[in-house]
Motif scaffolding. Structure first.
Motif, PDB file in Angstrom:
ATOM      1  N   ALA A  80      14.749   2.181  -4.937  1.00  0.00           N
ATOM      2  CA  ALA A  80      15.114   2.826  -6.197  1.00  0.00           C
ATOM      3  C   ALA A  80      14.501   4.212  -6.335  1.00  0.00           C
ATOM      4  N   ILE A 106      15.410   8.730  -7.171  1.00  0.00           N
ATOM      5  CA  ILE A 106      15.187   8.804  -8.610  1.00  0.00           C
ATOM      6  C   ILE A 106      15.731  10.108  -9.199  1.00  0.00           C
ATOM      7  N   MET A 166      19.545   9.926  -9.509  1.00  0.00           N
ATOM      8  CA  MET A 166      19.875   8.821 -10.408  1.00  0.00           C
ATOM      9  C   MET A 166      19.622   9.199 -11.868  1.00  0.00           C
ATOM     10  N   LEU A 197      14.316  -4.531 -10.984  1.00  0.00           N
ATOM     11  CA  LEU A 197      15.200  -3.705 -10.160  1.00  0.00           C
ATOM     12  C   LEU A 197      16.667  -4.073 -10.391  1.00  0.00           C
ATOM     13  N   PHE A 212      17.625  -2.589 -13.595  1.00  0.00           N
ATOM     14  CA  PHE A 212      17.610  -1.131 -13.542  1.00  0.00           C
ATOM     15  C   PHE A 212      19.006  -0.566 -13.286  1.00  0.00           C
ATOM     16  N   THR A 213      19.851  -1.338 -12.624  1.00  0.00           N
ATOM     17  CA  THR A 213      21.221  -0.894 -12.364  1.00  0.00           C
ATOM     18  C   THR A 213      21.962  -0.598 -13.666  1.00  0.00           C
ATOM     19  N   ALA A 237      19.756   2.207 -15.987  1.00  0.00           N
ATOM     20  CA  ALA A 237      19.840   3.603 -15.554  1.00  0.00           C
ATOM     21  C   ALA A 237      20.867   4.406 -16.345  1.00  0.00           C
ATOM     22  N   VAL A 289       8.795  -0.522 -12.504  1.00  0.00           N
ATOM     23  CA  VAL A 289       8.920  -0.555 -11.049  1.00  0.00           C
ATOM     24  C   VAL A 289       7.623  -0.075 -10.398  1.00  0.00           C
ATOM     25  N   GLY A 348      19.389   2.582   0.964  1.00  0.00           N
ATOM     26  CA  GLY A 348      19.828   3.246  -0.252  1.00  0.00           C
ATOM     27  C   GLY A 348      20.792   4.379   0.033  1.00  0.00           C
ATOM     28  N   THR A 392      23.116   4.257  -8.586  1.00  0.00           N
ATOM     29  CA  THR A 392      22.377   3.078  -9.042  1.00  0.00           C
ATOM     30  C   THR A 392      22.399   1.944  -8.027  1.00  0.00           C
ATOM     31  N   ASN A 430      19.277   0.242  -6.427  1.00  0.00           N
ATOM     32  CA  ASN A 430      18.490  -0.708  -7.209  1.00  0.00           C
ATOM     33  C   ASN A 430      18.802  -2.154  -6.815  1.00  0.00           C
TER      34      ASN A 430
END
Length: 404
Positions: free
Chosen positions: A218, A222, A225, A278, A281-282, A285, A298, A343, A354, A357
């Protein structure tokens, strides 16, 4: 706590700054070199892989050198790599500089963990390790945001020049404060390698790869995102990194406080919580406030795993912890490299900023599964006795093979 721990924390501050500051500078670096964001993410992956290689390699090469001198040499290598990054005219040379700096990372924290643990009583070793890692967490509160601000305001090359200067300060601190105790001659390479025959050591390292990899899946991305999804300005990334660093600082305190008391329950709680955060967080975000809370959590949950995982490796290494300790630092960064790469893949595949995550959530959940498996194996073989090996490995008596 001994004053020498301050010197280790200063070195950790410089290393932590260079490791994490690049995440907030990916967009301007990518723009300057004319590469994509996923390609610029290789600066994270390359650094992490350099740690994986450098941790065992430099630890083995330096096993006949005193710990103090080795720590000074490692900081010198760190300074050289950051100056190369600051001056690199091409992306390839920039990546080379990152790798050169990263070679010092694993051995520094691996040897530093043994030194820190050897400076205190056995029942305080997790706290001593956490004190050294405080430099890394403070770097994320002060060094990384300041470096990001400098990079955005003046230029990212200036950031890496400042980081090199931090390395010089760390080198001088080690020279002044760390005791110049010669290494005993009784620790053979084959004894260090024998620790890797212990399945608990390997399981702890696998937990390290997957658990901290979940954090980096994640956090590597950042900046895009938060700006492209959450709607923050580019300048706000600095303060979001402060928030992440604050979470790391709090998590490190938590891990250092409770790892000596309830190591495995702490890992269950932090790895499970990390997987849940996490995954959420999707969705979070897409909302500024929720995204900021997720960044804090996190950092806290991810870094709360560091002292207990490092302590577990030291516990299970049975009298020869130096190489195992360094390799476990490499394992943290192998997780970083794996997560940054995965990622980048899901972003490049069109799943959006996202998507990493979800990658992190799966990695953290897998780490929790390994922790449960490790505990089950330990219950079947109670004679493994983690505690006794630690006293010999990092205590203060004459039986200590590698205290400094």
């Amino acid at each position: 706590m001994p004053l020498a721990l301050l010197a280790l924390a200063v070195g950790a501050f410089g290393i932590g700054t260079t490791e994490f500051v690049v995440m907030g500078l990916l967009p301007p670096i990518a723009a300057d070199y004319g590469v994509t964001i996923p390609t610029a993410g290789l600066l994270v992956t390359g650094y992490a892989l350099g740690v994986v290689v450098g941790a065992p390699l430099l630890t083995v090469l330096g096993r006949r050198v005193s710990h103090k001198r080795m720590l000074m040499l490692l900081m010198g290598l760190f300074v050289l790599g950051n100056m190369l990054s600051a001056l690199a005219p091409s992306f390839g040379l920039m990546l080379t500089g990152r790798v050169v700096a990263s070679l010092a990372h694993g051995s520094f924290f691996g040897i530093g963990s043994v030194v820190a643990a050897g400076l205190v009583a056995p029942d305080r070793k997790a706290g001593a390790i956490a004190t050294m890692f405080t430099g890394l967490t403070v770097a994320n509160i002060v060094g990384v945001p300041l470096g990001t601000f400098i990079g955005q305001a003046i230029g990212w090359r200036t950031t890496f020049a400042v980081v090199a200067a931090l390395g010089v300060v760390g080198l001088l601190g080690i020279a002044r404060l760390v005791p110049a105790v010669p290494r005993p001659g009784g620790t053979l390479l084959r004894r260090e390698l024998k620790a890797f025959r212990n399945p608990q050591v390997l399981l702890a390292m696998a937990m390290t790869v997957l658990g901290f990899g979940g954090v980096f899946a994640a956090i590597t991305y950042i900046a895009p995102m938060m700006t492209e999804v959450a709607g923050y300005s580019e300048g706000a990334v600095t303060w979001l990194l402060v928030l992440f660093g604050t979470g790391m600082f709090l998590g490190n305190l938590l891990g250092g406080r409770y790892a000596d008391r309830a190591l495995m329950p702490l890992l269950y709680a932090t790895l499970g919580g990390l997987a849940i955060v996490l995954a959420l967080f999707t969705v979070a975000a897409h909302h500024k406030v929720l995204a900021a809370i997720a960044v804090l959590l996190v950092g806290a949950l991810g870094f709360a795993t560091v002292p207990p995982l490092q302590k577990r490796v030291l516990d299970q290494a049975h009298g020869a912890p130096t190489l195992a300790s360094a390799v476990n630092i490499g394992a943290f960064n192998l997780g970083n490299a794996l997560a940054a790469w995965l990622g980048g893949i899901v972003i490049a595949a069109g799943f959006g900023y996202t998507a990493p995550n979800w990658v992190g959530a799966v990695l953290a959940a897998a780490a929790l599964g390994l922790a449960l498996w490790s505990a089950a194996l330990e219950r079947r073989t109670p004679a493994s006795g983690a505690g006794t090996g630690t006293a010999e490995a990092v205590g203060t008596g004459a039986r200590v093979p590698v205290p400094h």
